[in-house]
Design a protein around this motif. Sequence first.
Motif, PDB file in Angstrom:
ATOM      1  N   LEU A   1       0.995  -1.213  -0.015  1.00 21.60           N
ATOM      2  CA  LEU A   1       0.001   0.112  -0.050  1.00 21.60           C
ATOM      3  C   LEU A   1       1.025   1.223   0.120  1.00 21.60           C
ATOM      4  O   LEU A   1       0.273   2.429  -0.274  1.00 21.60           O
ATOM      5  CB  LEU A   1      -0.910   0.063   1.120  1.00 21.60           C
ATOM      6  N   ALA A   2       2.120   0.952   0.136  1.00 20.27           N
ATOM      7  CA  ALA A   2       3.089   2.053   0.046  1.00 20.27           C
ATOM      8  C   ALA A   2       2.992   2.759  -1.256  1.00 20.27           C
ATOM      9  O   ALA A   2       3.488   4.071  -1.460  1.00 20.27           O
ATOM     10  CB  ALA A   2       4.409   1.677   0.764  1.00 20.27           C
ATOM     11  N   ILE A   3       2.834   2.167  -2.198  1.00 21.14           N
ATOM     12  CA  ILE A   3       2.676   2.440  -3.680  1.00 21.14           C
ATOM     13  C   ILE A   3       1.835   3.655  -3.824  1.00 21.14           C
ATOM     14  O   ILE A   3       2.578   4.797  -4.402  1.00 21.14           O
ATOM     15  CB  ILE A   3       2.501   1.534  -4.440  1.00 21.14           C
ATOM     16  N   PRO A   4       0.713   3.620  -3.690  1.00 16.45           N
ATOM     17  CA  PRO A   4      -0.314   4.738  -3.588  1.00 16.45           C
ATOM     18  C   PRO A   4       0.322   6.049  -3.149  1.00 16.45           C
ATOM     19  O   PRO A   4       0.146   7.028  -3.263  1.00 16.45           O
ATOM     20  CB  PRO A   4      -1.846   4.451  -3.567  1.00 16.45           C
ATOM     21  N   LEU A   5       0.502   5.580  -1.858  1.00 18.09           N
ATOM     22  CA  LEU A   5       1.277   6.703  -0.927  1.00 18.09           C
ATOM     23  C   LEU A   5       2.284   7.512  -1.393  1.00 18.09           C
ATOM     24  O   LEU A   5       2.402   8.667  -1.216  1.00 18.09           O
ATOM     25  CB  LEU A   5       1.892   6.042   0.433  1.00 18.09           C
ATOM     26  N   TYR A   6       3.342   6.856  -2.130  1.00 17.16           N
ATOM     27  CA  TYR A   6       4.480   7.448  -2.739  1.00 17.16           C
ATOM     28  C   TYR A   6       3.905   8.177  -3.903  1.00 17.16           C
ATOM     29  O   TYR A   6       4.667   9.484  -3.984  1.00 17.16           O
ATOM     30  CB  TYR A   6       5.391   6.444  -3.227  1.00 17.16           C
ATOM     31  N   LYS A   7       2.879   7.988  -4.587  1.00 16.51           N
ATOM     32  CA  LYS A   7       2.535   8.672  -5.658  1.00 16.51           C
ATOM     33  C   LYS A   7       1.921  10.142  -5.278  1.00 16.51           C
ATOM     34  O   LYS A   7       1.824  10.936  -5.952  1.00 16.51           O
ATOM     35  CB  LYS A   7       1.463   8.140  -6.311  1.00 16.51           C
ATOM     36  N   GLU A   8       1.432  10.082  -3.897  1.00 13.60           N
ATOM     37  CA  GLU A   8       0.798  11.326  -3.357  1.00 13.60           C
ATOM     38  C   GLU A   8       1.847  11.737  -2.559  1.00 13.60           C
ATOM     39  O   GLU A   8       1.113  12.578  -1.362  1.00 13.60           O
ATOM     40  CB  GLU A   8      -0.610  10.835  -3.225  1.00 13.60           C
ATOM     41  N   LEU A   9       3.090  11.769  -2.539  1.00 14.02           N
ATOM     42  CA  LEU A   9       3.887  12.367  -1.417  1.00 14.02           C
ATOM     43  C   LEU A   9       3.641  13.704  -1.227  1.00 14.02           C
ATOM     44  O   LEU A   9       3.691  14.380  -0.102  1.00 14.02           O
ATOM     45  CB  LEU A   9       5.296  11.960  -1.706  1.00 14.02           C
ATOM     46  N   GLY A  10       3.273  14.486  -2.420  1.00 13.81           N
ATOM     47  CA  GLY A  10       3.160  16.139  -2.101  1.00 13.81           C
ATOM     48  C   GLY A  10       1.830  16.170  -1.399  1.00 13.81           C
ATOM     49  O   GLY A  10       1.962  17.217  -0.269  1.00 13.81           O
ATOM     50  N   THR A  11       0.818  15.482  -1.489  1.00 14.66           N
ATOM     51  CA  THR A  11      -0.421  15.629  -0.627  1.00 14.66           C
ATOM     52  C   THR A  11       0.071  15.390   0.993  1.00 14.66           C
ATOM     53  O   THR A  11      -0.394  16.201   1.782  1.00 14.66           O
ATOM     54  CB  THR A  11      -1.493  14.793  -1.121  1.00 14.66           C
TER      55      THR A  11
ATOM     56  N   GLU B   1      -7.094   8.065  -6.066  1.00 16.17           N
ATOM     57  CA  GLU B   1      -5.592   7.876  -5.556  1.00 16.17           C
ATOM     58  C   GLU B   1      -5.484   8.660  -4.452  1.00 16.17           C
ATOM     59  O   GLU B   1      -4.397   8.003  -3.706  1.00 16.17           O
ATOM     60  CB  GLU B   1      -4.602   8.330  -6.885  1.00 16.17           C
ATOM     61  N   VAL B   2      -5.938   9.685  -4.341  1.00 12.80           N
ATOM     62  CA  VAL B   2      -5.281  10.520  -2.975  1.00 12.80           C
ATOM     63  C   VAL B   2      -6.210   9.820  -1.902  1.00 12.80           C
ATOM     64  O   VAL B   2      -5.716   9.601  -0.788  1.00 12.80           O
ATOM     65  CB  VAL B   2      -6.253  11.986  -3.037  1.00 12.80           C
ATOM     66  N   GLU B   3      -7.456   9.354  -1.905  1.00  9.01           N
ATOM     67  CA  GLU B   3      -8.325   8.634  -0.898  1.00  9.01           C
ATOM     68  C   GLU B   3      -7.435   7.218  -0.469  1.00  9.01           C
ATOM     69  O   GLU B   3      -7.311   6.953   0.761  1.00  9.01           O
ATOM     70  CB  GLU B   3      -9.719   8.254  -1.329  1.00  9.01           C
ATOM     71  N   GLY B   4      -7.006   6.423  -1.471  1.00  8.94           N
ATOM     72  CA  GLY B   4      -6.192   5.114  -1.309  1.00  8.94           C
ATOM     73  C   GLY B   4      -4.731   5.656  -0.748  1.00  8.94           C
ATOM     74  O   GLY B   4      -4.537   4.666   0.467  1.00  8.94           O
ATOM     75  N   ALA B   5      -4.278   6.564  -1.130  1.00 12.11           N
ATOM     76  CA  ALA B   5      -2.775   7.142  -0.473  1.00 12.11           C
ATOM     77  C   ALA B   5      -3.035   7.362   0.983  1.00 12.11           C
ATOM     78  O   ALA B   5      -2.397   6.790   1.864  1.00 12.11           O
ATOM     79  CB  ALA B   5      -2.203   7.962  -1.126  1.00 12.11           C
ATOM     80  N   MET B   6      -4.067   8.292   1.132  1.00  9.79           N
ATOM     81  CA  MET B   6      -4.455   8.646   2.771  1.00  9.79           C
ATOM     82  C   MET B   6      -4.797   7.471   3.613  1.00  9.79           C
ATOM     83  O   MET B   6      -4.171   7.446   4.665  1.00  9.79           O
ATOM     84  CB  MET B   6      -5.466   9.670   2.774  1.00  9.79           C
TER      85      MET B   6
END
Length: 231
Positions: A77-87, A202-207
């Motif tokens: 699950l760190a993958i979507p988190l990395y994509k939204e690192l700026g958020t 993507e944002v929801e998944g990353a958060m």
Amino acid sequence: MKELLFDNAFFGIFISLIAFKIGKDIFNKFKWPILNPIFVALILIFIFMEVFNIPTSYYSKGGDILGFFIAPATVCLAIPLYKELGTLKKHYKVILIGALIGSITAILSVVLLGKLLGIQDIILLSFVPKSITTPIGIEVSKLLGGIPAITVFAIMVTGIAGNIFAPFMLKLFRIENAVAKGLGIGISSHAVGTSKAIEMGEVEGAMSALSIVIAGIITIFIAPLLLNLLK
């Protein structure tokens, strides 16, 4: 004959995959939240084992192998988190505060409701880590003196409930912010709920993925402290 067919690792793995496939097909056809694939698979496996009187020890030989992959799957699950690192960097204060409050609320709600209903302490302690991911929840349960098997059941029910009811609750309380959606789902219903958050965006998944890690760490530290204070 029963031992030959079912007393092996292949049986647990095979019936789990088949049950989940059936659950997935049913969900895709009807699109009803209550028909969550994991929930349907659970019911199907339970019915099958009851009908054929199969001991749980037979299923566990394969089920434990599948359970081994829970932790690696959570790490992915760190993958979507990395994509939204700026958020993450932009909202880190809100994320940390939200995770802390959510974790405390999850623990207090279990303890207070359990005391109100007169639940035995050992069962109550097993329910405390219900809102965090399974690998961490098992260790917290052991730390508190709970029963890990009951903790796993509580975590599973919590995750499925979050996956099913999260969209309805978000609409009910008119929560539109993507960060808030992800945090709420992840903190309350860990990885199973996160699968629903990923479907939302993507944002929801990353958060949601981030909140799983934060909530787990926070629970490890605050659960013993809160229980001592309540005592």
